[in-house]
Design an enzyme around this catalytic site. Structure first.
Site, short mmCIF file in Angstrom:
data_model
loop_
_atom_site.label_atom_id
_atom_site.label_comp_id
_atom_site.label_asym_id
_atom_site.label_seq_id
_atom_site.Cartn_x
_atom_site.Cartn_y
_atom_site.Cartn_z
N ARG A 172 0.83 -1.21 0.00
CA ARG A 172 0.00 0.00 0.00
C ARG A 172 0.87 1.27 0.00
O ARG A 172 0.94 1.98 -1.00
CB ARG A 172 -0.97 -0.02 1.21
CG ARG A 172 -2.10 1.01 1.13
CD ARG A 172 -1.71 2.40 1.55
NE ARG A 172 -1.27 2.47 2.95
CZ ARG A 172 -0.73 3.54 3.50
NH1 ARG A 172 -0.55 4.64 2.78
NH2 ARG A 172 -0.32 3.53 4.76
N ASP A 173 1.57 1.53 1.10
CA ASP A 173 2.34 2.78 1.20
C ASP A 173 3.45 2.80 0.15
O ASP A 173 3.80 3.86 -0.38
CB ASP A 173 2.93 2.90 2.61
CG ASP A 173 3.28 4.32 3.02
OD1 ASP A 173 3.67 5.11 2.15
OD2 ASP A 173 3.16 4.65 4.21
N HIS A 179 4.44 4.37 12.82
CA HIS A 179 4.63 4.33 11.36
C HIS A 179 5.69 5.38 11.03
O HIS A 179 5.46 6.58 11.15
CB HIS A 179 3.29 4.67 10.70
CG HIS A 179 3.30 4.77 9.22
ND1 HIS A 179 2.78 3.77 8.41
CD2 HIS A 179 3.72 5.73 8.38
CE1 HIS A 179 2.90 4.12 7.15
NE2 HIS A 179 3.47 5.31 7.09
N HIS A 236 8.92 7.04 8.66
CA HIS A 236 9.55 7.20 7.34
C HIS A 236 11.01 7.61 7.55
O HIS A 236 11.35 8.26 8.54
CB HIS A 236 8.80 8.24 6.49
CG HIS A 236 7.57 7.68 5.85
ND1 HIS A 236 7.51 7.29 4.54
CD2 HIS A 236 6.36 7.40 6.38
CE1 HIS A 236 6.31 6.81 4.27
NE2 HIS A 236 5.58 6.87 5.37
N CYS A 247 3.94 9.46 0.79
CA CYS A 247 2.61 10.02 0.53
C CYS A 247 2.68 10.97 -0.66
O CYS A 247 3.44 11.94 -0.63
CB CYS A 247 2.13 10.77 1.77
SG CYS A 247 0.58 11.66 1.51
N ASN A 276 9.34 4.47 3.68
CA ASN A 276 9.09 4.01 5.06
C ASN A 276 10.36 3.47 5.68
O ASN A 276 11.31 3.13 4.97
CB ASN A 276 8.08 2.85 5.06
CG ASN A 276 6.68 3.29 4.76
OD1 ASN A 276 6.31 3.49 3.62
ND2 ASN A 276 5.88 3.45 5.79
N1 COA Z 1 -13.25 4.81 -3.65
C1 COA Z 1 -13.52 4.99 -4.96
N2 COA Z 1 -13.97 6.14 -5.48
C2 COA Z 1 -14.19 7.15 -4.62
C3 COA Z 1 -13.92 7.03 -3.26
C4 COA Z 1 -13.43 5.81 -2.77
N3 COA Z 1 -13.14 5.61 -1.49
N4 COA Z 1 -14.21 8.19 -2.67
C5 COA Z 1 -14.64 9.03 -3.62
N5 COA Z 1 -14.62 8.40 -4.82
C6 COA Z 1 -14.98 8.94 -6.12
C7 COA Z 1 -16.37 9.49 -6.14
O1 COA Z 1 -17.28 8.46 -6.45
C8 COA Z 1 -16.26 10.53 -7.23
O2 COA Z 1 -16.26 9.90 -8.49
P1 COA Z 1 -16.79 10.64 -9.80
O3 COA Z 1 -15.88 11.82 -10.01
O4 COA Z 1 -16.66 9.60 -10.85
O5 COA Z 1 -18.19 11.04 -9.47
C9 COA Z 1 -14.87 11.09 -7.04
O6 COA Z 1 -14.12 10.04 -6.38
C10 COA Z 1 -14.84 12.34 -6.18
O7 COA Z 1 -15.52 12.08 -4.97
P2 COA Z 1 -15.39 13.05 -3.72
O8 COA Z 1 -16.19 12.51 -2.60
O9 COA Z 1 -15.67 14.46 -4.17
O10 COA Z 1 -13.90 12.84 -3.32
P3 COA Z 1 -12.69 13.85 -3.46
O11 COA Z 1 -12.31 14.04 -4.86
O12 COA Z 1 -12.96 15.03 -2.61
O13 COA Z 1 -11.54 12.96 -2.75
C11 COA Z 1 -10.91 11.24 -1.20
C12 COA Z 1 -11.64 12.56 -1.40
C13 COA Z 1 -10.74 11.05 0.28
C14 COA Z 1 -11.73 10.12 -1.78
C15 COA Z 1 -9.55 11.29 -1.93
O14 COA Z 1 -8.89 12.47 -1.61
C16 COA Z 1 -8.68 10.12 -1.59
O15 COA Z 1 -8.98 8.98 -1.96
N6 COA Z 1 -7.55 10.35 -0.90
C17 COA Z 1 -6.65 9.30 -0.47
C18 COA Z 1 -5.28 9.83 -0.38
C19 COA Z 1 -4.29 8.78 0.05
O16 COA Z 1 -4.55 7.59 0.06
N7 COA Z 1 -3.10 9.24 0.42
C20 COA Z 1 -2.03 8.39 0.81
C21 COA Z 1 -2.25 7.62 2.03
S1 COA Z 1 -2.27 8.55 3.50
ZN ZN Z 2 3.45 6.35 5.29
#
Ligand code: COA
Ligand code: ZN
Length: 311
Positions: A16-17, A208, A210, A241, A250
Site C-alpha cells: 500500500r504505502d 509508522h 519514514h 505520501c 518508510n
Molecule cells: N473509492 C472509490 N472512489 C471514490 C472514493 C473511494 N473511497 N471516494 C470518492 N470516490 C470517487 C467518487 O465516487 C467521485 O467519483 P466521480 O468523479 O466519478 O463522481 C470522485 O471520487 C470524487 O468524490 P469526492 O467525494 O468528491 O472525493 P474527493 O475528490 O474530494 O476525494 C478522497 C476525497 C478522500 C476520496 C480522496 O482524496 C482520496 O482517496 N484520498 C486518499 C489519499 C491517500 O490515500 N493518500 C495516501 C495515504 S495517507
Molecule cells: Zn506512510
C-alpha cells in the site's frame, strides 16, 4: 540500555504505502504475487492496498482484484487503507480483516491528502467505526503528520491526544502514530509514545516511520524502549505520501527485522525469505535501487580472509 518488549509485531505496508507512490504501472498479477510472497514471511499484518479514489491514488485502483486474488495465510491479518464511507463499502465487500482509517492531525495536510477538513474527516471516520463495529470488522486509525507537517511544522501534542482518545472512545481497536514525512526525532518519538501508552493503554499503539531524514531506525528504537510493540515498515524501504512534499520511503522492513533480531528481539519474520523478496523489488517497481542490507548481507555473513595475509 533500556529494553522494550522481547517480541514485536510488524505490519508490512509496502503493497500500500510503497506502491501508492511508484510511477511504474505494477500489474494486478505482480501485486498479488508480491502479497503472497510476503504472506510466507511471518508478518502479523499486511496492508494489501487502499480503497481510495482512483483519481487520488491511481496506482491502487485495483484494490478489489488484489484482495480477491491473494491467498490468505491463516494468522496473517490482511488490512487496507480506507479514507471515507465509500471506501468502507468497497473494503467490506472485499472482506478485509481490518480497516486502516486515515486522517491527518494537520489541517493543511488533511485538506491536501483527503480534500476535506479535519472535522469532515473525523465525522466520516467515526461513522465508519460505528458501521464497521456493527459487522465486527475492527478499525485502526492512522493519524498522519503527528511528529510534524511539511506545511505547518510542529503539531500540538494536545491535538494528537484529543484525536487519539476520540477514536479510541468511539471503538477503534488501534491507533497508529504516523511520521508521514520523516520529521520525527528519537526523544520526540519516545515522549509522544509514552504519553499515548500512559493515557490510552487500550489504544493498541503502532508506530509508522519514514526514513526521509535517516532517523527511522533510531526512532524505532526509541519507540520500542518506550513500550511500543507494533511497527509499520515497508520492504526495500519503499513508500511515501503523494500529497506530502518531500515524502520518501518508510522505515525499511529488512533493516528493522535485522536490527531487532541482532538485539535479541523476536520479530516473527524470516529475514532470508524477506531478502529474497527484496531482491525482486527493483523489477517490481521498474527502477534501479540497491537496498543496503541486500548488498551487505546480514552482519554475520562473513567473507573469506584475503589470500595474501599470513597469521
Ligand atoms: N473509492 C472509490 N472512489 C471514490 C472514493 C473511494 N473511497 N471516494 C470518492 N470516490 C470517487 C467518487 O465516487 C467521485 O467519483 P466521480 O468523479 O466519478 O463522481 C470522485 O471520487 C470524487 O468524490 P469526492 O467525494 O468528491 O472525493 P474527493 O475528490 O474530494 O476525494 C478522497 C476525497 C478522500 C476520496 C480522496 O482524496 C482520496 O482517496 N484520498 C486518499 C489519499 C491517500 O490515500 N493518500 C495516501 C495515504 S495517507
Ligand atoms: Zn506512510
Amino acid at each position: 540500555m533500556k529494553r522494550g518488549a522481547e517480541q514485536i509485531e510488524i505490519n508490512e505496508v509496502a503493497p500500500r504505502d510503497g506502491l501508492q507512490i511508484e510511477a511504474a504501472q505494477v500489474t494486478t498479477d505482480a501485486k498479488v504475487d508480491f502479497v503472497d510472497a510476503l504472506s510466507a514471511c511471518g508478518f502479523a499484518r499486511i496492508e494489501v492496498s487502499s480503497f481510495t479514489s482512483p483519481k487520488a491514488i491511481p496506482a491502487l485502483a485495483d484494490a478489489e482484484a488484489v484482495m480477491q486474488r491473494i491467498v490468505r495465510v491463516p494468522g496473517v491479518i490482511y488490512t487496507a487503507l480506507v479514507p471515507n464511507l465509500r471506501g468502507l463499502q468497497r473494503a467490506l465487500e472485499s472482506g478485509v480483516d481490518e480497516l486502516n482509517l486515515v486522517m491527518s492531525v494537520s489541517e493543511t495536510h488533511n485538506r491536501a491528502n483527503l480534500r476535506m477538513s479535519r472535522e469532515a474527516s473525523q465525522a466520516q471516520l467515526l461513522a465508519i467505526i460505528e458501521q464497521a463495529n456493527k459487522v465486527g470488522v475492527p478499525c485502526n486509525v492512522s493519524l498522519s503528520t503527528v511528529f510534524g507537517c511539511p506545511f505547518e511544522g510542529d503539531i500540538a501534542v494536545d491535538e494528537v491526544m484529543r484525536l487519539a482518545s476520540t477514536f479510541v472512545d468511539a471503538g477503534a481497536r488501534g491507533i497508529t502514530l504516523c511520521d508521514t514525512t520523516g520529521m520525527a526525532y528519537p526523544n520526540q518519538v519516545a515522549s509522544l509514545c509514552e504519553e499515548v501508552l500512559h493515557a490510552l493503554p487500550q489504544a493498541g499503539l503502532t508506530i509508522h516511520l519514514h526514513n526521509t531524514r535517516g532517523m527511522a531506525l533510531a526512532n524505532a528504537v526509541a519507540a520500542w524502549q518506550s513500550g511500543v510493540t507494533r511497527f509499520d515498515a515497508a520492504a526495500g524501504g519503499l513508500g511515501g505520501c503523494p500529497y506530502a512534499p518531500g515524502a520518501s520511503g518508510n522505515v525499511n522492513t529488512e533493516e528493522l527485522v535485522h536490527m531487532f533480531e541482532c538485539m535479541g528481539v523476536a520479530t516473527g519474520v524470516s529475514l532470508d525469505r524477506l531478502l529474497a523478496i527484496v531482491s525482486t523489488l527493483p523489477q517490481l517497481v521498474q527502477r534501479d535501487f540497491t537496498p543496503v542490507l541486500l548488498a551487505a548481507g546480514p552482519r554475520l555473513k562473513l567473507h573469506p580472509a584475503p589470500a595474501e595475509i599470513a597469521f
